[in-house]
Design an enzyme around this catalytic site. Structure first.
Site, PDB file in Angstrom:
ATOM      1  N   ASP A 146      -2.341 -10.584  -2.575  1.00 11.81           N
ATOM      2  CA  ASP A 146      -2.994 -10.076  -1.292  1.00 11.81           C
ATOM      3  C   ASP A 146      -4.434  -9.436  -1.396  1.00 11.81           C
ATOM      4  O   ASP A 146      -4.750  -8.999  -2.470  1.00 11.81           O
ATOM      5  CB  ASP A 146      -2.175  -8.635  -0.756  1.00 11.81           C
ATOM      6  CG  ASP A 146      -2.485  -8.303   0.422  1.00 11.81           C
ATOM      7  OD1 ASP A 146      -1.749  -8.320   1.549  1.00 11.81           O
ATOM      8  OD2 ASP A 146      -3.700  -7.930   0.603  1.00 11.81           O
ATOM      9  N   HIS A 151      -6.165  -7.346  -0.607  1.00 12.09           N
ATOM     10  CA  HIS A 151      -6.191  -5.633  -0.700  1.00 12.09           C
ATOM     11  C   HIS A 151      -5.499  -5.217  -2.073  1.00 12.09           C
ATOM     12  O   HIS A 151      -4.607  -5.582  -2.617  1.00 12.09           O
ATOM     13  CB  HIS A 151      -5.872  -4.851   0.273  1.00 12.09           C
ATOM     14  CG  HIS A 151      -6.553  -5.504   1.671  1.00 12.09           C
ATOM     15  ND1 HIS A 151      -5.911  -6.395   2.630  1.00 12.09           N
ATOM     16  CD2 HIS A 151      -7.481  -5.467   2.095  1.00 12.09           C
ATOM     17  CE1 HIS A 151      -6.552  -6.465   3.498  1.00 12.09           C
ATOM     18  NE2 HIS A 151      -7.543  -6.096   3.396  1.00 12.09           N
ATOM     19  N   ASP A 165      -4.636 -12.712   3.447  1.00  9.51           N
ATOM     20  CA  ASP A 165      -5.790 -12.260   4.161  1.00  9.51           C
ATOM     21  C   ASP A 165      -6.917 -12.296   2.796  1.00  9.51           C
ATOM     22  O   ASP A 165      -7.841 -12.075   3.278  1.00  9.51           O
ATOM     23  CB  ASP A 165      -5.607 -10.626   4.106  1.00  9.51           C
ATOM     24  CG  ASP A 165      -4.652  -9.830   3.266  1.00  9.51           C
ATOM     25  OD1 ASP A 165      -4.331  -8.853   3.646  1.00  9.51           O
ATOM     26  OD2 ASP A 165      -4.517 -10.396   2.090  1.00  9.51           O
ATOM     27  N   HIS A 210       0.822  -1.371   0.058  1.00  3.48           N
ATOM     28  CA  HIS A 210      -0.029  -0.223   0.018  1.00  3.48           C
ATOM     29  C   HIS A 210       0.973   1.389  -0.095  1.00  3.48           C
ATOM     30  O   HIS A 210       0.350   2.228  -0.172  1.00  3.48           O
ATOM     31  CB  HIS A 210      -0.938  -0.034   1.196  1.00  3.48           C
ATOM     32  CG  HIS A 210      -2.044  -1.068   1.197  1.00  3.48           C
ATOM     33  ND1 HIS A 210      -2.799  -1.212   0.123  1.00  3.48           N
ATOM     34  CD2 HIS A 210      -2.044  -2.032   2.101  1.00  3.48           C
ATOM     35  CE1 HIS A 210      -3.569  -2.225   0.620  1.00  3.48           C
ATOM     36  NE2 HIS A 210      -3.424  -2.710   1.686  1.00  3.48           N
TER      37      HIS A 210
END
Ligand SMILES: Cc1nn(C)c(C)c1/N=N/c1ccc(/C=C/C(=O)NO)cc1
Ligand SMILES: [Zn+2]
Length: 371
Positions: free
Chosen positions: A181, A183, A269, A144
């Site tokens: 991932d 996200h 995740d 991120h």
């Protein structure tokens, strides 16, 4: 036999995520302090300890991280961001990556440099041929982190640092990033938006985090047009939709781009027991994804592939998923089964549902104009 590199460092387990659960603790907000922040390093340390306790470590070629240099990080981040992180880390109580909900303790900046350095070392070992593939169990995560901002628990973009190192120091011309991932991999997308040398692919739960990026039509700009692929997935998808997305979109994109190296920001995740998303991938699903993408790497780039740890917040299940991936990379079975399969195995995610197929096909339909 396949030589698989593995990298961990005790300091990755020393990241101090503070006393908040997700947001910082606050009396006024009714947020009682808690011992484990969702991103507490124990989750990843438990995976490392399972790699050791299972005996898998005996089949791995251990790599050792040294801190990334300031120059290494400045290839992808602004000096202002780097200087701010160093200043935050100098404070007695540490500081924050940038979004106010990504705390780290005093000296946490040094650990962030060590995580980026771990990504560089794993990449160096694979590109040099010292190992055939590698898994870097690094922390804090990075995907991120944008050029000028840390966010989502990420301080420096470890994968972007490794990609820039491979391009600028190892003489590669094309690097692919496949971020599974759960996200959105907004960081590499921001950093490499105009770079034709990096194909950035992100599979993620639609609008999970960040909630305002990762849409199908974000395909790169300028010289980088067509080099950004986003595959937003509806919540509830499991093994089936991820395998379908790899087979229908990710691998065809890789075959068209012909990277010389594949980097996988590998978060767990998307797993069925994760608290920060609503997908349903199991350990056996992560094994199959690993098999699919390493087979593609064998066909496309002499097998050169580097897995870099990102998210994953279930201290119960991340060890199971990570063991599956690293066993698959090493071509070894330790006999340790997924202890949670009897509980989560029947919950679903094993058949591709119509709306899941449509979401993947819609992303795939953009491919010809993308790569
Ligand atoms: C709380 C809160 N409050 N506010 C204002 C914000 C912006 C908050 N962040 N939430 C977050 C932060 C990070 C993640 C996932 C990170 C990951 O695993 N990436 O791979 C999810 C939700
Ligand atoms: Zn994540």
């Amino acid at each position: 036999t396949t030589r698989t590199g593995y990298l961990w460092n005790t300091l990755y387990g020393w990241v101090d995520t503070g006393s908040g659960g997700l947001a910082p603790s606050s009396v006024a907000a009714g947020l009682q302090p808690i011992s484990h922040h969702v991103a507490h390093p124990d989750t990843k340390r438990r995976l490392h300890e399972l790699v050791v306790a299972s005996g898998l470590i005996e089949h791995l070629h251990e790599l050792s991280a040294s801190p990334a240099s300031r120059a290494d990080v400045l290839r992808v981040h602004d000096a202002a961001h780097v200087d701010r992180i160093i200043a935050e880390g100098a404070q007695p109580k540490g500081g924050d990556a940038g979004d106010g909900v990504s705390p780290f303790g005093q000296g946490g900046d040094a650990i962030a440099f060590l995580a980026a350095g771990g990504a560089i070392e794993a990449t160096r070992a694979v590109v040099s041929g010292e190992v055939d593939r590698a898994y870097a169990l690094i922390n804090p995560p990075g995907h991120h982190a944008e050029r000028a901002l840390g966010r989502g628990f990420c301080i420096f973009n470890n994968t972007a640092v490794a990609a820039a190192y491979a391009l600028e120091e190892l003489g590669l011309e094309r690097v692919a990033i496949v971020d599974w991932d759960v996200h959105h991999g907004n960081g590499a997308q921001d950093i490499f938006w105009e770079s034709p040398q990096v194909l950035n692919i992100s599979l993620h739960q639609n609008r999970c985090f960040p909630s305002d990026s990762g849409f199908r039509d974000e395909n790169g700009g300028g010289e980088g047009a067509g080099r950004s692929v986003n595959i937003p997935l509806p919540p509830g998808g499991g093994n089936a939709v991820y395998e379908y997305a790899l087979e229908q979109v990710v691998i065809p994109a890789l075959e068209a781009f012909e990277p010389q190296l594949i980097l996988v920001p590998c978060g767990f995740d998307a797993a069925i027991m994760d608290p920060l998303a609503r997908m349903m991938v199991r350990a056996d699903g992560f094994r199959r994804l690993t098999r699919l993408i390493t087979d593609a790497a064998e066909r496309i780039c002499d097998g050169r592939i580097v897995f870099l740890q990102e998210g994953g917040y279930s201290p119960y299940y991340v060890p199971c998923c990570g063991l599956g991936v690293i066993e698959e990379l090493a071509g070894v079975t330790t006999g340790i089964a997924d202890a949670y399969e009897p509980i989560v195995g029947a919950m679903g995610g094993d058949e591709l549902l119509a709306h899941e197929r449509e979401a993947v096909d819609a992303a795939g339909a953009l491919l010809p104009g993308i790569t």
